[in-house]
Design an enzyme around this catalytic site. Structure first.
Site, PDB file in Angstrom:
ATOM      1  N   TRP A 138       0.455  -1.043  -0.139  1.00  0.00           N
ATOM      2  CA  TRP A 138      -0.456  -0.038   0.174  1.00  0.00           C
ATOM      3  C   TRP A 138       0.874   1.050  -0.396  1.00  0.00           C
ATOM      4  O   TRP A 138       1.769   0.900   1.103  1.00  0.00           O
ATOM      5  CB  TRP A 138      -1.059  -0.201   1.139  1.00  0.00           C
ATOM      6  CG  TRP A 138      -1.873   1.275   0.793  1.00  0.00           C
ATOM      7  CD1 TRP A 138      -2.778   2.057   0.163  1.00  0.00           C
ATOM      8  CD2 TRP A 138      -2.147   1.650   2.526  1.00  0.00           C
ATOM      9  NE1 TRP A 138      -3.478   2.869   0.978  1.00  0.00           N
ATOM     10  CE2 TRP A 138      -2.852   2.852   2.417  1.00  0.00           C
ATOM     11  CE3 TRP A 138      -1.681   1.479   3.970  1.00  0.00           C
ATOM     12  CZ2 TRP A 138      -3.981   3.811   3.291  1.00  0.00           C
ATOM     13  CZ3 TRP A 138      -1.839   2.561   4.596  1.00  0.00           C
ATOM     14  CH2 TRP A 138      -3.022   3.557   4.609  1.00  0.00           C
ATOM     15  N   ASP A 219      -0.551  -5.303   9.595  1.00  0.00           N
ATOM     16  CA  ASP A 219      -1.706  -4.228   9.188  1.00  0.00           C
ATOM     17  C   ASP A 219      -2.772  -5.112   8.720  1.00  0.00           C
ATOM     18  O   ASP A 219      -2.935  -6.056   7.681  1.00  0.00           O
ATOM     19  CB  ASP A 219      -0.981  -3.491   7.707  1.00  0.00           C
ATOM     20  CG  ASP A 219      -1.799  -2.497   7.699  1.00  0.00           C
ATOM     21  OD1 ASP A 219      -3.090  -2.384   7.993  1.00  0.00           O
ATOM     22  OD2 ASP A 219      -1.401  -1.822   6.304  1.00  0.00           O
ATOM     23  N   LYS A 255     -13.055  -0.355   6.282  1.00  0.00           N
ATOM     24  CA  LYS A 255     -13.697  -1.593   5.411  1.00  0.00           C
ATOM     25  C   LYS A 255     -14.889  -2.398   5.397  1.00  0.00           C
ATOM     26  O   LYS A 255     -16.037  -2.267   5.288  1.00  0.00           O
ATOM     27  CB  LYS A 255     -11.975  -2.214   4.275  1.00  0.00           C
ATOM     28  CG  LYS A 255     -11.362  -1.693   4.638  1.00  0.00           C
ATOM     29  CD  LYS A 255     -10.865  -0.956   3.435  1.00  0.00           C
ATOM     30  CE  LYS A 255      -9.699  -0.039   3.083  1.00  0.00           C
ATOM     31  NZ  LYS A 255      -9.778   0.385   1.599  1.00  0.00           N
TER      32      LYS A 255
HETATM   33  C1  PLP Z   1      -2.966  -1.625   3.363  1.00  0.00           C
HETATM   34  C2  PLP Z   1      -3.464  -0.656   4.652  1.00  0.00           C
HETATM   35  N1  PLP Z   1      -3.389  -0.647   5.249  1.00  0.00           N
HETATM   36  C3  PLP Z   1      -4.578   0.411   5.753  1.00  0.00           C
HETATM   37  C4  PLP Z   1      -5.381   1.222   5.165  1.00  0.00           C
HETATM   38  C5  PLP Z   1      -6.007   1.984   6.035  1.00  0.00           C
HETATM   39  O1  PLP Z   1      -6.349   3.029   5.940  1.00  0.00           O
HETATM   40  P1  PLP Z   1      -7.947   3.173   6.521  1.00  0.00           P
HETATM   41  O2  PLP Z   1      -7.143   4.736   7.395  1.00  0.00           O
HETATM   42  O3  PLP Z   1      -8.907   4.463   6.100  1.00  0.00           O
HETATM   43  O4  PLP Z   1      -8.251   2.483   7.922  1.00  0.00           O
HETATM   44  C6  PLP Z   1      -5.766   0.492   3.933  1.00  0.00           C
HETATM   45  C7  PLP Z   1      -6.882   1.493   2.837  1.00  0.00           C
HETATM   46  O5  PLP Z   1      -6.271   1.457   2.109  1.00  0.00           O
HETATM   47  C8  PLP Z   1      -4.432  -0.203   4.012  1.00  0.00           C
HETATM   48  O6  PLP Z   1      -4.949  -1.169   2.447  1.00  0.00           O
END
Ligand code: PLP
Length: 436
Positions: A138, A219, A255
Site C-alpha cells: 500500500w 496491518d 472496510k
Molecule cells: C493495507 C492497508 N492498510 C491500511 C489502510 C488504512 O486505511 P484507513 O486509514 O482508512 O483505515 C488501508 C486502506 O486502504 C490499506 O489498504
C-alpha cells in the site's frame, strides 16, 4: 490588489496528487456517463452506491436514543469497551495473551493512524529502527514509517511472472534482515496484489521470523473482507500471538464496518508480561497526547455498540459476508467476461487473488489507454478495486481490458520449409527488433 509575489509562500512547489486519491480527483472531473472509478478501495453496492451497513444505522440509532450520552473527551487511549472488543476481534475471544493482560490496545485514527502511532512508538523505544515492508505494498506504508522516524526497506513479495507470491524471495530477504528488524505483514487480502501466503507458508514465515528475532507488525485493514469470516482472516495474526512472542497489530474498521470517514481503528501491542504491557501503554499515551490529544468518540461508540451486542454482532457478520461474497462474485464475472472475449493471456489470477483488489498485470500504458478511451480509472500499477464493480459494469471493464491487451497486436504469417507459421505479437516488439 494583493501582491502575490510578496507571499512568504510564493516559493512553494505544487505537490503531486496522492497516487491513489488522485485517481478519484481525475474521475470526478470526467463528465462521461460511462465513467468507472476502480481506484479507491471503498465498497460499492450493485447499484454503484456507497453502503452504510444496517447494523451501523441501528447502532447509531441506539446512541442517539440514549439521553445519558455526552460529548466529553475520551481518555488519551480511547474508549475502553472499543479497545477491549477490538483486541478480542483480532486475537480471538479466548486469547491467552488477552486473559493474561499482556495486550495493550489504544484507539487510533483508523488503520493509518494506528500504523503511525505504532511507528512513532517503535522509533522512540525500540533498538532496531529498520522496518521491512513488502514489495509492492500500500503506497502509504513507506511514507507513514519514514515520517515516524524509521528506516524503510523492502522484502520481495510478489512475482509478476506467476502473479502470485514470491515465497522464496520473501524467505531469503527476511532471512537476510538484521536481528530485531520490524517486519510489516498484511494480515490478509494483501494490498495491492490480493496475494496472501497459505497457512503453511505463514507458519514458515513465523518460524523464520521468531528464529531471527524479527518483530511482526501486522496491518489488518480487511478482516472479514477477504474470506467473509472474521476468524479465518485473523489466522495469520493469531499464529504469531499463540507462540507467546511480541506482536503489533493495526486494525481498521473502514472496510469491514464501512466506517471509512469515521476514522476508527486500533493499535494493539502484545507483550510478554502484563507489567511490560502497562509500561508500553504509558509510553503510547506520550506519543498520542501531542499528536491529537485523544481520539474521536462517535465511530468508536458505533463499533463498541456492535461488538458488545450479540444480535448486532451476528447481523454484522452476515452483512460482512454479503460484501465479501459480492466481491468474490465480481471476480468470477470478470474472468468469465474476459474468457468469453478470448482476451489473450491467463486471467485466472483474478479468482485466485483475494480481498478488495485485483492486481491485473496491466501496465501503466494500458491503464492510461483504458482511462483515455473507456473512462475507467485505476492506479497506474494496474490495480483495480473489485468492490467498485457491478454486474452492469463488468462488460465495460472487460471490453476495455480486452482492447488494452490486444491493441497493437499484429498477426504475422511466415512460410518456411513448406510450413506456414502464424505468430501474434505486439507492434512495440516488431519495432524493437527492427521489423517495422
Ligand atoms: C493495507 C492497508 N492498510 C491500511 C489502510 C488504512 O486505511 P484507513 O486509514 O482508512 O483505515 C488501508 C486502506 O486502504 C490499506 O489498504
Amino acid at each position: 490588489m494583493a501582491d502575490h509575489s510578496s507571499s512568504v509562500f510564493s516559493q512553494i512547489a505544487r505537490a503531486p496528487e496522492d497516487p491513489i486519491l488522485g485517481v478519484t480527483v481525475a474521475y470526478n472531473k470526467d463528465s462521461d456517463t460511462s465513467k468507472l472509478n476502480l481506484g479507491v478501495g471503498a465498497y460499492r453496492t450493485e447499484e454503484g452506491k456507497p453502503l452504510v451497513l444496517n447494523v451501523v444505522r441501528q447502532a447509531e440509532q441506539k446512541l442517539v436514543n440514549d439521553p445519558s450520552r455526552v460529548k466529553e473527551y475520551l481518555p488519551i487511549v480511547g474508549l475502553a469497551d472499543f479497545n477491549k472488543g477490538s483486541a478480542k476481534l483480532i486475537f480471538g475471544a479466548d486469547s491467552p495473551a488477552i486473559q493474561e493482560n499482556r495486550v495493550t490496545t489504544v484507539q487510533c485514527l483508523s488503520g493509518t493512524g494506528s500504523l503511525r502511532v505504532g511507528g512513532e512508538f517503535l522509533a522512540k523505544h525500540y533498538y532496531e529502527k529498520t522496518v521491512y515492508i513488502p514489495s509492492p505494498t500500500w503506497g502509504n506504508h513507506p511514507k507513514i514509517f519514514t515520517l515516524a522516524g524509521l528506516s524503510v526497506k523492502t522484502y520481495r513479495y510478489y512475482d509478476p511472472a506467476t502473479r502470485g507470491l514470491d515465497f522464496q524471495g520473501l524467505l531469503e530477504d527476511l532471512g537476510n534482515a538484521p536481528t530485531g528488524a520490524i517486519v510489516l505483514l498484511h494480515a490478509c487480502a494483501h494490498n495491492p496484489t490480493g496475494v496472501d501466503p497459505t497457512l503453511d507458508q505463514w507458519e514458515q514465515i513465523r518460524k523464520l521470523m521468531r528464529s531471527k528475532g524479527l518483530l511482526p507488525f501486522f496491518d489488518s485493514a480487511y478482516q472479514g473482507f477477504a474470506s467473509g469470516s472474521l476468524d479465518a482472516d485473523a489466522q495469520s495474526v493469531r499464529m504469531f500471538v499463540a507462540d507467546g512472542g511480541e506482536c503489533f497489530a493495526a486494525q481498521s474498521y473502514a472496510k469491514n464496518m464501512g466506517l471509512y470517514g469515521e476514522r476508527v481503528g486500533a493499535l494493539s501491542i502484545v507483550c510478554k508480561t502484563a507489567d511490560v504491557a502497562s509500561r508500553v501503554e504509558s509510553q503510547l499515551k506520550l506519543v498520542i497526547r501531542p499528536m491529537y490529544s485523544s481520539p474521536p468518540l462517535h465511530g468508536a461508540s458505533i463499533v463498541a455498540t456492535i461488538l458488545k451486542d450479540s444480535n448486532l454482532y451476528n447481523e454484522w457478520t452476515v452483512e460482512l459476508k454479503a460484501m465479501a461474497d459480492r466481491i468474490i462474485s465480481m471476480r468470477k464475472q470478470l474472468l468469465e467476461a474476459l474468457q468469453a472475449r478470448g482476451t489473450p493471456g491467463d486471467w485466472t489470477h483474478i479468482i485466485k487473488q483475494i480481498g478488495m483488489f485485483t492486481f491485473t498485470g496491466l501496465n501503466a500504458e494500458q491503464v492510461a489507454f483504458m482511462t483515455r478511451e473507456y473512462h475507467i480509472y485505476m492506479t497506474s500499477d494496474g490495480r483495480i478495486s473489485m468492490a467498485g464493480l457491478s454486474s452492469k459494469t463488468v462488460p465495460h471493464l472487460a471490453d476495455a481490458m480486452h482492447a488494452a491487451v490486444t491493441r497493437g497486436n499484429m498477426i504475422i504469417v511466415a512460410a518456411y520449409g513448406g510450413f506456414l507459421f502464424v505468430y501474434r505479437c505486439h507492434v512495440s516488439f516488431l519495432l524493437e527488433v527492427g521489423m517495422l
